[in-house]
Enzyme design. Structure first.
Site, short mmCIF file in Angstrom:
data_model
loop_
_atom_site.label_atom_id
_atom_site.label_comp_id
_atom_site.label_asym_id
_atom_site.label_seq_id
_atom_site.Cartn_x
_atom_site.Cartn_y
_atom_site.Cartn_z
N ASP A 70 -8.04 -5.24 -0.15
CA ASP A 70 -8.52 -6.09 -1.23
C ASP A 70 -8.19 -7.56 -1.03
OD1 ASP A 70 -9.63 -4.01 -2.77
OD2 ASP A 70 -7.61 -3.39 -3.30
N HIS A 90 0.85 -1.19 0.00
CA HIS A 90 0.00 0.00 0.00
C HIS A 90 0.88 1.24 0.00
CE1 HIS A 90 -3.21 2.77 1.06
NE2 HIS A 90 -4.03 1.81 0.64
N1 COA Z 1 4.16 -7.73 -4.76
C1 COA Z 1 5.50 -7.73 -4.88
N2 COA Z 1 6.28 -6.63 -4.70
C2 COA Z 1 5.65 -5.50 -4.37
C3 COA Z 1 4.25 -5.42 -4.21
C4 COA Z 1 3.50 -6.60 -4.42
N3 COA Z 1 2.16 -6.58 -4.28
N4 COA Z 1 3.90 -4.16 -3.88
C5 COA Z 1 5.03 -3.47 -3.83
N5 COA Z 1 6.10 -4.26 -4.12
C6 COA Z 1 7.52 -3.87 -4.09
C7 COA Z 1 7.86 -2.98 -5.29
O1 COA Z 1 8.32 -3.74 -6.38
C8 COA Z 1 8.95 -2.11 -4.69
O2 COA Z 1 10.14 -2.86 -4.62
P1 COA Z 1 11.58 -2.11 -4.77
O3 COA Z 1 11.66 -1.18 -3.62
O4 COA Z 1 12.57 -3.23 -4.72
O5 COA Z 1 11.54 -1.40 -6.11
C9 COA Z 1 8.50 -1.89 -3.26
O6 COA Z 1 7.72 -3.05 -2.93
C10 COA Z 1 7.70 -0.62 -3.05
O7 COA Z 1 6.55 -0.68 -3.88
P2 COA Z 1 6.03 0.49 -4.80
O8 COA Z 1 5.47 -0.10 -6.07
O9 COA Z 1 7.08 1.54 -4.94
O10 COA Z 1 4.87 1.03 -3.92
P3 COA Z 1 3.74 2.01 -4.39
O11 COA Z 1 3.38 2.80 -3.21
O12 COA Z 1 4.12 2.74 -5.63
O13 COA Z 1 2.56 1.03 -4.82
C11 COA Z 1 0.74 -0.44 -4.69
C12 COA Z 1 1.55 0.62 -3.96
C13 COA Z 1 -0.53 -0.74 -3.88
C14 COA Z 1 0.28 0.07 -6.08
C15 COA Z 1 1.59 -1.72 -4.85
O14 COA Z 1 1.96 -2.20 -3.58
C16 COA Z 1 0.89 -2.79 -5.65
O15 COA Z 1 0.94 -2.77 -6.88
N6 COA Z 1 0.19 -3.76 -4.96
C17 COA Z 1 -0.57 -4.77 -5.63
C18 COA Z 1 -1.88 -4.19 -6.13
C19 COA Z 1 -2.87 -3.94 -4.99
O16 COA Z 1 -3.09 -4.80 -4.14
N7 COA Z 1 -3.51 -2.77 -5.04
C20 COA Z 1 -4.55 -2.41 -4.08
C21 COA Z 1 -4.17 -1.26 -3.21
S1 COA Z 1 -5.39 -1.02 -1.95
#
Ligand code: COA
Length: 424
Positions: free
Chosen positions: A359, A302
């Site tokens: 979710d 998140h």
């Molecule tokens: N699975 C695997 N790795 C994940 C992950 C996941 N669900 N969510 C984040 N990461 C990793 C990223 O690759 C990143 O790794 P790094 O630091 O080595 O590059 C790190 O964790 C930080 O994630 P980041 O994508 O920068 O966080 P964000 O704040 O931009 O994104 C989300 C947040 C929610 C979009 C992201 O966690 C995600 O895509 N989750 C899955 C989709 C989801 O459940 N969305 C519902 C949100 S309520």
């Protein structure tokens, strides 16, 4: 007044500092560009405050979520979705008269114009319900006067909260080829939705109190989440003084994406995939950790919560309770719990503070209720609507509202002469 100092290219600038009621500190850079020519850069707005708001407070480090000062745990246990909608939109818990008048108004607006129903029936039954919902909410503009952003506000708020359910249920019935079921004024908000979705003329359908309550809780947990992607979209569109229906329709579109509200649908698809692939957790953990695999653990991580998502905690317990009470054994719940346990022991997830989000377990409850995967994000939208409305209302009542308009750093070509086509 407290200020922060910025030194840029040998010159010093004083920037006003302010603090919110929960101690959040912000540095106001609104005048920085006119004074220094510089903008601040924050792709994805991860550290940018776009507004001040008195609606929802989140402390991502401590896993706190409050609507208008009330803890989400307490609201989920003691309140109802309609009461929470009132709280978000009007700022205070309603007294008995206010609540019954609000309920009444919402109930009385639940019918949709028959021409809107005909429009719903023109969509292919295979259409994604979020696309239909967004279009139909925008279409309300054509049927109910909303010439200006500030005309008929209270009636249009009630119309939206009431009609979003009817539109969603009518299209659901169309998608499964069953006759539509009209709204009933004697049922509760969630009871009415379940009845419109699941009753059929040949059976005497009774709304289950367990399902009614579980759905009510789910909607409460989804009702607002401060400046997330769809809410910021609502504020962005609303800032141009677009009417309320067009603005809410934009929120629905933003919510649809798999990285936002669409994630609940993706979670079930992922869990089913893991089940069909022999529950090889190790394989999926490795895939999730490999950035080139294109696989993410959906329902994990998140932008704001870096400890736990308090909504996920409530929903994990609710999923257990609903399945037990209904006597449903869903292997997907076991897979989800195993996946959570393994992920939370893995250094990749621990170091990045990746926890289950709202979710992760909501889909399992929706599935137990008989709600199909394609309708999950629609449920989220029904729940989030009062939050969008509250944020829109707060925005449009600002006396010094400015249209949202971020800046950019241009990285393209410098000026160059046009080349006639025969010389390219
Ligand atoms: N699975 C695997 N790795 C994940 C992950 C996941 N669900 N969510 C984040 N990461 C990793 C990223 O690759 C990143 O790794 P790094 O630091 O080595 O590059 C790190 O964790 C930080 O994630 P980041 O994508 O920068 O966080 P964000 O704040 O931009 O994104 C989300 C947040 C929610 C979009 C992201 O966690 C995600 O895509 N989750 C899955 C989709 C989801 O459940 N969305 C519902 C949100 S309520």
């Amino acid at each position: 007044m407290e200020t922060a100092k910025l030194t840029l290219r040998g010159k010093e600038y004083d920037l006003p500092v302010s603090e919110g009621t929960e101690g959040e500190v912000s540095i106001d850079i609104a005048a920085l560009r006119s004074k220094s020519g510089a903008i601040t850069m924050d792709p994805g707005y991860g550290n940018t405050g776009s507004c001040s708001s008195a609606i929802t407070f989140i402390d991502g480090e401590q896993g706190i979520l409050r609507y208008r000062g009330y803890a989400i745990e307490e609201l989920a246990e003691k309140s109802t979705f309609i009461e929470v909608a009132y709280l978000l939109i009007y700022g205070q818990l309603p007294n008995t008269t206010e609540l019954s008048s609000f309920k009444d108004t919402v109930t009385r607006h639940s019918l949709i114009h028959e021409d809107l129903r005909k429009m719903i029936e023109m969509y292919p039954s295979s259409a994604h319900p979020m696309g239909v919902l967004s279009a139909m909410i925008s279409s309300l503009t054509a049927f109910y006067p909303a010439e200006n952003y500030n005309s008929n506000v209270e009636t249009n708020i009630a119309r939206l909260i009431a009609k979003i359910q009817t539109i969603s249920a009518f299209f659901y019935k169309r998608s499964v080829g069953q006759p539509r079921v009209y709204p009933r004024n004697d049922l509760s908000y969630t009871g009415n939705l379940l009845n419109m979705m699941f009753s059929v003329p040949s059976e005497n359908y009774h709304v289950s109190a367990i399902l009614e309550d579980a759905l009510d809780k789910l909607l409460i947990l989804h009702a607002d989440h401060e400046q997330n992607c769809s809410t910021s979209t609502v504020r962005m569109v609303g800032s141009s003084h677009a009417n309320i229906f067009a603005t809410m329709s934009a929120g629905i579109d933003a919510l649809w994406g798999p990285l936002h509200g669409g994630a609940n649908q993706e979670v079930i698809t992922m869990l089913e995939h893991i089940r069909d692939d022999g529950q090889d957790y190790k394989k999926y953990m490795e895939l999730a950790k490999n950035k080139n695999s294109g696989f993410k653990l959906m329902g994990f991580g998140h932008r704001v919560y870096k400890n736990f998502d308090p909504r996920a905690k409530i929903l994990k317990a609710a999923a257990d309770r609903v399945l037990n009470t209904l006597g449903i054994q869903d292997p997907l719940l076991d897979i989800a719990q195993n996946l959570e346990r393994i992920a939370l022991e893995d250094s990749y997830f621990v170091e990045r503070k990746l926890y289950p989000n709202v979710d992760f377990y909501s889909g399992i409850i929706y599935k137990a209720m008989g709600i199909p995967i394609s309708m999950f994000t629609v449920m989220f939208a029904i729940g989030r609507l009062p939050g969008w409305i509250a944020q829109w209302k707060e925005l449009t009542s600002e006396s010094n509202l400015r249209i949202y308009r971020p800046r950019q750093v241009y990285t393209g070509e410098n000026v160059r002469p046009y080349i006639p086509i025969e010389q390219r």
